[in-house]
Design a protein around this motif. Sequence first.
Motif, mmCIF file in Angstrom:
data_model
loop_
_atom_site.group_PDB
_atom_site.id
_atom_site.type_symbol
_atom_site.label_atom_id
_atom_site.label_comp_id
_atom_site.label_asym_id
_atom_site.label_seq_id
_atom_site.Cartn_x
_atom_site.Cartn_y
_atom_site.Cartn_z
ATOM 1 N N ASN A 53 0.785 -1.141 -0.066
ATOM 2 C CA ASN A 53 -0.100 0.087 -0.027
ATOM 3 C C ASN A 53 0.933 1.160 0.085
ATOM 4 N N ASN A 54 2.031 1.189 0.800
ATOM 5 C CA ASN A 54 2.678 2.439 0.838
ATOM 6 C C ASN A 54 3.516 2.837 -0.541
ATOM 7 N N SER A 55 4.077 1.554 -0.899
ATOM 8 C CA SER A 55 5.144 1.688 -1.994
ATOM 9 C C SER A 55 4.625 1.582 -3.418
ATOM 10 N N ILE A 56 3.432 0.656 -3.549
ATOM 11 C CA ILE A 56 2.877 0.517 -4.982
ATOM 12 C C ILE A 56 1.634 1.316 -5.120
ATOM 13 N N LEU A 57 0.571 1.404 -4.166
ATOM 14 C CA LEU A 57 -0.481 2.395 -4.473
ATOM 15 C C LEU A 57 -0.099 3.716 -4.564
ATOM 16 N N GLY A 58 0.884 4.335 -3.897
ATOM 17 C CA GLY A 58 1.181 5.309 -3.682
ATOM 18 C C GLY A 58 2.046 5.883 -5.172
ATOM 19 N N SER A 59 2.139 5.345 -6.241
ATOM 20 C CA SER A 59 3.166 5.336 -7.379
ATOM 21 C C SER A 59 2.107 4.767 -8.533
ATOM 22 N N LEU A 60 2.903 5.318 -9.726
ATOM 23 C CA LEU A 60 2.479 4.646 -11.206
ATOM 24 C C LEU A 60 3.459 4.785 -12.043
ATOM 25 N N THR A 61 3.443 3.975 -12.954
ATOM 26 C CA THR A 61 4.731 3.991 -14.090
ATOM 27 C C THR A 61 3.986 4.242 -15.391
ATOM 28 N N VAL A 62 4.756 5.302 -16.012
ATOM 29 C CA VAL A 62 4.650 5.711 -17.527
ATOM 30 C C VAL A 62 5.752 5.163 -18.346
ATOM 31 N N GLN A 63 4.979 4.616 -19.562
ATOM 32 C CA GLN A 63 6.055 3.817 -20.388
ATOM 33 C C GLN A 63 5.968 4.657 -21.729
ATOM 34 N N ILE A 64 7.270 4.771 -22.107
ATOM 35 C CA ILE A 64 7.478 5.572 -23.552
ATOM 36 C C ILE A 64 7.749 4.446 -24.502
ATOM 37 N N MET A 65 7.126 4.214 -25.345
ATOM 38 C CA MET A 65 7.309 3.031 -26.325
ATOM 39 C C MET A 65 8.503 3.665 -27.318
ATOM 40 N N PRO A 66 9.524 2.914 -27.795
ATOM 41 C CA PRO A 66 10.486 3.096 -28.574
ATOM 42 C C PRO A 66 10.067 3.476 -29.925
ATOM 43 N N VAL A 67 10.854 4.671 -30.699
ATOM 44 C CA VAL A 67 10.523 5.000 -31.759
ATOM 45 C C VAL A 67 11.062 4.038 -33.000
ATOM 46 N N ASN A 68 10.322 3.688 -33.874
ATOM 47 C CA ASN A 68 10.799 2.830 -34.797
ATOM 48 C C ASN A 68 11.655 3.309 -35.998
ATOM 49 N N ASN A 69 13.011 3.089 -36.028
ATOM 50 C CA ASN A 69 13.734 3.769 -37.250
ATOM 51 C C ASN A 69 14.943 2.804 -37.449
ATOM 52 N N ILE A 70 15.435 3.088 -38.883
ATOM 53 C CA ILE A 70 16.530 2.017 -39.068
ATOM 54 C C ILE A 70 17.708 2.761 -38.595
ATOM 55 N N ASN A 71 17.696 4.004 -38.255
ATOM 56 C CA ASN A 71 19.038 4.428 -37.580
ATOM 57 C C ASN A 71 18.690 4.522 -36.132
ATOM 58 N N GLN A 72 19.627 3.444 -35.503
ATOM 59 C CA GLN A 72 19.311 3.378 -34.145
ATOM 60 C C GLN A 72 19.616 4.565 -33.147
ATOM 61 N N GLU A 73 20.600 5.402 -33.598
ATOM 62 C CA GLU A 73 21.147 6.506 -32.762
ATOM 63 C C GLU A 73 19.965 7.613 -32.825
ATOM 64 N N LYS A 74 19.356 7.805 -33.927
ATOM 65 C CA LYS A 74 18.114 8.870 -34.263
ATOM 66 C C LYS A 74 17.094 8.412 -33.374
ATOM 67 N N ALA A 75 16.899 7.161 -33.602
ATOM 68 C CA ALA A 75 15.441 6.433 -32.766
ATOM 69 C C ALA A 75 15.451 6.792 -31.294
ATOM 70 N N ARG A 76 16.698 6.491 -31.046
ATOM 71 C CA ARG A 76 16.962 6.609 -29.645
ATOM 72 C C ARG A 76 16.816 8.208 -28.967
ATOM 73 N N GLU A 77 17.415 9.020 -29.716
ATOM 74 C CA GLU A 77 17.148 10.420 -29.493
ATOM 75 C C GLU A 77 15.663 10.993 -29.660
ATOM 76 N N GLU A 78 15.016 10.366 -30.635
ATOM 77 C CA GLU A 78 13.492 10.780 -30.531
ATOM 78 C C GLU A 78 12.754 10.075 -29.437
ATOM 79 N N THR A 79 13.179 8.803 -29.262
ATOM 80 C CA THR A 79 12.463 8.326 -27.709
ATOM 81 C C THR A 79 12.897 9.095 -26.571
ATOM 82 N N LEU A 80 13.787 9.684 -26.505
ATOM 83 C CA LEU A 80 14.318 10.306 -25.250
ATOM 84 C C LEU A 80 13.710 11.704 -25.291
#
Length: 304
Positions: A53-80
């Motif tokens: 109750n103290n640790s979980i009910l008082g929190s939530l998680t937001v997920q950011i799905m990764p950007v799909n891109n052939i260029n991994q570095e660019k996809a990572r920058e867009e996701t961030l």
Amino acid sequence: MTSSSLITRKQELPLKDDATGLFLKVMVSIAVFLFAVTLAGVLSINSMLTNWNNSILGSLTVQIMPVNNINQEKAREETLSHQEKVLEFLKKLPQVESATALSDNQLQMLLQPWLGDGINIKELPTPRLIDVRIKKNAEIDFPKLAEQLAEVSLLASLDNHKLWLNKLIRFADGLKMLAMSILILVVAITSGAIFYTTQTNLGLHRNIIEILHVMGAKDTYVAQQYAHRDFWIGFVGGIIGLCFAIPTIFMIAGLAEQIEGGIISDARLSFVSWFLICCLPLFSAFISMITAYYTVKRTLEKMM
């Protein structure tokens, strides 16, 4: 009739070396052992639910799905970039105490049990996670918050833990009810054993009891003799049972600690919990004394 008067009388009945005393002592020892281990389980479950109750009910998680891109570095920058926009939005909410994006090392530790060692998080299209802590007693409209997150970033999704947590709580409540049933059953069986053993013992010493009655002894006086004996049987048997129960509790706790990061590791026994467990010999002595006293009183009323 006070408890002290029940256990301070001199005994005239030959109960000290009675064979039924050993049987009762063994029964009480087993009962206290089972009671202590089960009580430790109930108290641990309560502790676990409180921690959830103290640790979980008082929190939530937001997920950011990764950007799909052939260029991994660019996809990572867009996701961030999406992560930063969502993070800024969350920090401005009045109900939010803190919002922290998990680092690459933290994400790698989360994935390690499934992907093994040596993984490079930067080379994987890994979702980014934001840990959000909610202020105490703050009320959040989760469907509305999910819509607002979608407006900030189409890659963002919300998990408030309630669905799976409710299932865990129902499971824990079921275990607690089962444990409480075992506690009641142990007390009932022990009381029953004391009841029938005391009745048998009264039959064996009926002649002596009749003599005591002729000399002017009341039923209460005879009942005090049995209460005195069973008090110490219950106390000594409780000590023996507790001596076996405490190592067993530590052994079970050691096995639970091997589940690293598991929800079972949230189960802890506080000082108050250990105090209650260590008081069980007194509890068993009190139950034995009261059961014996009223058993003798009731039986003698029918016999004499």
